[in-house]
Design an enzyme around this catalytic site. Structure first.
Site, PDB file in Angstrom:
ATOM      1  N   LEU A   1       6.282   3.648  -2.653  1.00  0.00           N
ATOM      2  CA  LEU A   1       7.169   3.049  -3.652  1.00  0.00           C
ATOM      3  C   LEU A   1       6.390   2.079  -4.543  1.00  0.00           C
ATOM      4  O   LEU A   1       6.528   2.083  -5.768  1.00  0.00           O
ATOM      5  CB  LEU A   1       8.323   2.304  -2.965  1.00  0.00           C
ATOM      6  CG  LEU A   1       9.314   1.671  -3.925  1.00  0.00           C
ATOM      7  CD1 LEU A   1      10.259   2.727  -4.481  1.00  0.00           C
ATOM      8  CD2 LEU A   1      10.114   0.569  -3.249  1.00  0.00           C
TER       9      LEU A   1
ATOM     10  N   ASP B   1       0.675  -8.482   9.076  1.00  0.00           N
ATOM     11  CA  ASP B   1       1.613  -7.768   9.929  1.00  0.00           C
ATOM     12  C   ASP B   1       2.908  -8.564   9.905  1.00  0.00           C
ATOM     13  O   ASP B   1       2.945  -9.721  10.307  1.00  0.00           O
ATOM     14  CB  ASP B   1       1.063  -7.675  11.360  1.00  0.00           C
ATOM     15  CG  ASP B   1       2.016  -6.920  12.273  1.00  0.00           C
ATOM     16  OD1 ASP B   1       3.213  -6.789  11.919  1.00  0.00           O
ATOM     17  OD2 ASP B   1       1.566  -6.466  13.337  1.00  0.00           O
ATOM     18  N   VAL B   2       3.959  -7.943   9.410  1.00  0.00           N
ATOM     19  CA  VAL B   2       5.203  -8.697   9.159  1.00  0.00           C
ATOM     20  C   VAL B   2       5.845  -9.246  10.434  1.00  0.00           C
ATOM     21  O   VAL B   2       6.734 -10.085  10.357  1.00  0.00           O
ATOM     22  CB  VAL B   2       6.242  -7.844   8.395  1.00  0.00           C
ATOM     23  CG1 VAL B   2       5.717  -7.477   7.018  1.00  0.00           C
ATOM     24  CG2 VAL B   2       6.642  -6.599   9.177  1.00  0.00           C
TER      25      VAL B   2
ATOM     26  N   SER C   1       0.830  -1.209   0.000  1.00  0.00           N
ATOM     27  CA  SER C   1       0.000   0.000   0.000  1.00  0.00           C
ATOM     28  C   SER C   1       0.860   1.253   0.000  1.00  0.00           C
ATOM     29  O   SER C   1       0.354   2.359   0.017  1.00  0.00           O
ATOM     30  CB  SER C   1      -0.906   0.006   1.242  1.00  0.00           C
ATOM     31  OG  SER C   1      -0.114   0.083   2.415  1.00  0.00           O
ATOM     32  N   GLY C   2       2.172   1.084  -0.027  1.00  0.00           N
ATOM     33  CA  GLY C   2       3.076   2.220   0.173  1.00  0.00           C
ATOM     34  C   GLY C   2       3.347   3.036  -1.078  1.00  0.00           C
ATOM     35  O   GLY C   2       2.904   2.720  -2.190  1.00  0.00           O
TER      36      GLY C   2
ATOM     37  N   ASP D   1      19.943  -0.420  -6.165  1.00  0.00           N
ATOM     38  CA  ASP D   1      20.447   0.950  -6.232  1.00  0.00           C
ATOM     39  C   ASP D   1      19.890   1.450  -7.554  1.00  0.00           C
ATOM     40  O   ASP D   1      20.402   1.098  -8.615  1.00  0.00           O
ATOM     41  CB  ASP D   1      21.974   0.990  -6.230  1.00  0.00           C
ATOM     42  CG  ASP D   1      22.480   2.428  -6.169  1.00  0.00           C
ATOM     43  OD1 ASP D   1      21.867   3.294  -6.824  1.00  0.00           O
ATOM     44  OD2 ASP D   1      23.477   2.686  -5.475  1.00  0.00           O
ATOM     45  N   HIS D   2      18.809   2.228  -7.505  1.00  0.00           N
ATOM     46  CA  HIS D   2      18.092   2.485  -8.754  1.00  0.00           C
ATOM     47  C   HIS D   2      18.918   3.292  -9.747  1.00  0.00           C
ATOM     48  O   HIS D   2      18.605   3.317 -10.926  1.00  0.00           O
ATOM     49  CB  HIS D   2      16.720   3.110  -8.490  1.00  0.00           C
ATOM     50  CG  HIS D   2      16.790   4.506  -7.975  1.00  0.00           C
ATOM     51  ND1 HIS D   2      16.956   4.780  -6.649  1.00  0.00           N
ATOM     52  CD2 HIS D   2      16.723   5.688  -8.602  1.00  0.00           C
ATOM     53  CE1 HIS D   2      16.996   6.082  -6.483  1.00  0.00           C
ATOM     54  NE2 HIS D   2      16.855   6.669  -7.656  1.00  0.00           N
TER      55      HIS D   2
ATOM     56  N   HIS E   1      24.674   5.761  -4.335  1.00  0.00           N
ATOM     57  CA  HIS E   1      24.628   6.117  -5.759  1.00  0.00           C
ATOM     58  C   HIS E   1      25.949   6.679  -6.293  1.00  0.00           C
ATOM     59  O   HIS E   1      26.444   6.246  -7.331  1.00  0.00           O
ATOM     60  CB  HIS E   1      23.519   7.138  -6.024  1.00  0.00           C
ATOM     61  CG  HIS E   1      22.209   6.773  -5.400  1.00  0.00           C
ATOM     62  ND1 HIS E   1      21.679   5.496  -5.484  1.00  0.00           N
ATOM     63  CD2 HIS E   1      21.326   7.494  -4.682  1.00  0.00           C
ATOM     64  CE1 HIS E   1      20.529   5.471  -4.836  1.00  0.00           C
ATOM     65  NE2 HIS E   1      20.291   6.670  -4.340  1.00  0.00           N
TER      66      HIS E   1
ATOM     67  N   LYS F   1      18.680  20.795 -11.562  1.00  0.00           N
ATOM     68  CA  LYS F   1      18.665  19.341 -11.391  1.00  0.00           C
ATOM     69  C   LYS F   1      19.537  18.733 -12.475  1.00  0.00           C
ATOM     70  O   LYS F   1      19.311  18.968 -13.664  1.00  0.00           O
ATOM     71  CB  LYS F   1      17.237  18.818 -11.510  1.00  0.00           C
ATOM     72  CG  LYS F   1      17.152  17.291 -11.465  1.00  0.00           C
ATOM     73  CD  LYS F   1      15.701  16.832 -11.552  1.00  0.00           C
ATOM     74  CE  LYS F   1      15.570  15.340 -11.803  1.00  0.00           C
ATOM     75  NZ  LYS F   1      16.126  14.528 -10.719  1.00  0.00           N
TER      76      LYS F   1
END
Ligand code: NAD
Length: 492
Positions: A17, A85-86, A14-15, A177-178, A240, A345
Site C-alpha cells: 500500500l 517492531d510494532v 515497506s508494504g 474508505d477509498h 464501499h 469492470k
C-alpha cells in the site's frame, strides 16, 4: 500559503500500500505545493534498511509519474527509515527520538499523522503504544489514519474501536474508505444537491428502485490469502457499497461541512433495515466464480487460486437488497451487487424512475411500451452521468424510443482529478473528515452485514462454484430482481 506542515509516521513503510498508493500520492501533493519544506516522513517496518535504500524504494514507487530527477530526489530527502517492531515498546522510544529531531529540523509544529499501512492485527497495539510511549504530542495535531478492514464483524470492530479510542478521540481518527475519495462518488452530492430537477424527484414517489454495481473483471489475484478470511460481503458490501448507498439516501445536509454531512449519514443509516435471518436468506445471493475459457485462454476458478482452499466456500460475489425505512425511501429497494471475474469492470449507480401513471401512446401504436427513465451515475472506469428518456421515433406513426443523454469523461486522462488516496491524505492534513467513516456508520453497517454472514455460515453453499468467469454472476442474482418484477439495468 497552501503548504501543510506535518510529520507522517507510516507503519508498514515497506508494504504494498505504501509503495503503490501512499508515496505516489504524497509526491503529487508535493508537486502541487501542499507539501513543500515543512514535512517529513518516517517509514517503519521490521526490516533493517538504510535511509539510502529507503530513498531508492520511494524513488522507484514514483517511476510512473512525470517528474524530474531533481524533484524526486528533493522529495525523497524528506524520508527517513526506522526499523521498528510494532510490538516492542522500546522501539517506540527510538521512534520518538527520531520524530522529535525531525520535528525541530523541519519545523513541523508537533503536527503528526500516523498511518497504519499494515496488518489490522497490529492496529490496536500501535495505537496503545503511541499513547503509552508518549509519541502523541501535546501542542500539535495528532491524527490517526487507519486502513480497512476495520474489524471482521461487529464485535471485533467494536473491540478494535475501543483499543483505538483509548488513545485517540473520535475526531482524531480517519478511517479510510477509498471509495469516498473518488471524484464521482463525491459527485453524487453535486448531482443531488446542485440540481433541482433531480433532488425534487429524489424520493419514493418518483423513484422505483436504485441499483449499485461494483463489478470487477479480475479474479482475487495475489490478495487470495486475505480474501479467504473476508469474502465479498466484508470486502465490498459492508464498507464501499454501504457508503455509496448512504450518500444516495441521506437527507440534504444543513451545510456541506464534515459534521453536517456526517450527521445525515449517521441518521439515514439509523433507518437501514437490519434483516431477520429469514429476510437475509431471501434478500441476499452469494456466488463464487468457476473456471472458464475466454478467447482461447483458460481462466482458473477461485478454488484453484493459490492460497485458496480447494473446497473454499468463500463468496466472490454478492447481490442483495437494502432498504431504508424512512419517509423518503419506504418501499424503494436499493439493489446492490459486487463480484470478481465478472463480464466488465464498472462501478455505477442506476436510479430507475417510476413509470408514468398511463401511456397515452398506447392508443396510437399498441406495440409501444415506454422505457424506464434511468439516471446513471458512472464512477469507474469513466466518470459522468447519463439520463435515459423517451423520445419519438423518426417517421410516421407514433412510436417512442429511449435515448441517452450522456456526459462522460475520464478525469484521470484529463490529468486534473486527484487520485483517491491523494485527496484523502490532503483531507486528513486539513482536518476534514467528510470522506472518512465514523464509528457510528461502521457499527450500523456491521450489524447489517453480520446477519447475512451468520445465515451464510449456518448454511454452507452446495452449488459453489456457481458462476462462470466472464459472466455477470449467478442466475439467482437475476431472480432476486425478477421476483420483484424488475431487472438489472447494467447487463453487459
Ligand atoms: P503488506 O503486507 O504489503 O505490508 C505490511 C507492512 O507491515 C510491511 O511493511 C511489513 O514489513 C510491516 N510489518 C509486518 N509486521 C510488522 C511488525 N511486527 N512490526 C513492524 N512492521 C511490520 O500490506 P499492504 O498490502 O501494504 O496493506 C497494509 C494495510 O492496508 C492493510 O490493513 C490492508 O488491508 C490495507 N489495504 C491495502 C490495500 C492495498 O492496495 N495494498 C488496499 C486497501 C487496504
Amino acid at each position: 500559503q497552501n503548504e501543510k506542515v506535518a510529520l507522517f509516521i507510516i507503519f508498514g513503510g515497506s508494504g504494498d500500500l505504501a509503495r503503490r498508493k501512499l508515496y505516489p500520492s504524497l509526491f503529487r501533493l508535493y508537486q502541487k505545493g501542499y507539501l513543500d519544506q515543512h514535512f517529513a516522513v518516517i517509514g517503519t517496518a521490521r526490516r533493517p534498511w538504510t535511509d539510502d535504500y529507503y530513498h531508492q524504494i520511494v524513488t522507484d514507487s514514483l517511476s510512473d509519474l512525470q517528474a524530474t530527477d531533481e524533484q524526486v530526489a528533493a522529495f525523497a530527502s524528506h524520508f527517513y527509515y526506522q526499523s521498528h517492531d510494532v510490538t516492542n515498546s522500546e522501539h517506540y522510544v527510538v521512534l520518538e527520538n527520531l520524530a522529535k529531531k525531525l520535528d525541530q529540523q523541519y519545523e513541523l509544529q508537533s503536527n503528526r499523522l500516523y498511518y497504519m499501512a499494515m496488518s489490522p492485527n497490529f492496529f490496536g497495539t500501535i495505537a496503545k503504544h503511541l499513547k503509552s510511549e508518549q509519541i502523541l504530542t501535546a501542542d500539535g495535531f495528532n491524527r490517526l489514519i487507519i486502513e480497512k478492514p476495520f474489524g471482521h464483524d461487529y464485535n471485533s470492530a467494536e473491540e478494535l474501536n475501543e483499543q483505538i479510542r483509548a488513545s485517540f478521540a473520535e475526531d482524531q481518527i480517519y478511517r479510510i474508505d477509498h471509495y469516498l475519495g473518488k471524484e464521482m462518488v463525491q459527485n453524487i452530492s453535486a448531482i443531488r444537491f446542485g440540481n433541482n430537477i433531480i433532488e425534487s424527484l429524489w424520493n419514493n414517489r418518483y423513484i422505483d428502485n436504485i441499483q449499485i454495481t461494483l463489478s470487477e473483471a479480475l479474479g482475487v489475484e495475489e490478495r487470495a490469502g486475505y480474501y479467504e478470511t473476508a469474502g465479498a460481503m466484508r470486502d465490498m458490501v459492508q464498507n464501499h457499497i454501504s457508503q455509496i448507498a448512504t450518500l444516495l439516501a441521506m437527507e440534504p445536509p444543513v451545510s456541506f461541512s464534515a459534521t453536517d454531512i456526517r450527521d445525515e449519514k449517521i441518521k439515514v443509516l439509523h433507518s437501514l433495515h437490519i434483516d431477520t435471518p429469514e429476510e437475509a436468506r431471501r434478500n441476499f445471493v452469494r456466488g463464487q466464480y468457476g473456471p472458464a475459457t475466454v478467447d482461447g485462454a483458460r481462466l482458473e476458478g477461485y478454488r484453484e487460486a493459490e492460497q485458496v482452499a480447494s473446497d473454499s466456500n468463500v463468496e466472490t460475489y454478492v447481490a442483495g437488497k437494502m432498504e431504508f425505512e424512512n419517509y423518503r425511501w419506504a418501499g424503494v429497494p436499493f439493489y446492490v451487487r459486487t463480484g470478481k471475474r465478472l463480464a466488465k469492470k464498472a462501478t455505477r449507480v442506476d436510479v430507475v424512475f417510476k413509470q408514468l401513471p398511463m401511456n397515452i401512446f398506447n392508443a396510437v401504436s399498441d406495440e409501444d411500451k415506454l422505457g424506464d427513465n434511468v439516471l446513471t451515475i458512472y464512477v469507474e472506469p469513466t466518470e459522468g452521468f447519463g439520463l435515459r428518456v423517451n423520445a419519438k421515433k423518426l417517421g410516421q406513426g407514433f412510436a417512442t424510443r429511449p435515448v441517452d443523454l450522456d456526459f462522460r469523461h475520464s478525469a484521470a486522462a484529463a490529468g486534473n482529478s486527484p487520485e483517491a488516496y491523494e485527496r484523502l491524505l490532503l483531507d486528513a492534513l486539513n482536518g476534514d473528515s467528510t470522506n472518512f467513516t465514523h464509528w457510528n456508520e461502521l457499527s450500523q453497517t456491521w450489524k447489517f452485514a453480520d446477519v447475512v454472514e451468520k445465515v451464510w455460515a449456518e448454511n454452507e453453499p452446495t452449488d459453489f462454484p456457481n458462476y462462470r468467469s466472464g459472466s455477470m454472476g449467478p442466475a439467482a442474482a437475476n431472480e432476486l430482481l425478477a421476483r420483484d418484477g424488475r431487472h438489472w439495468i447494467f447487463d453487459p
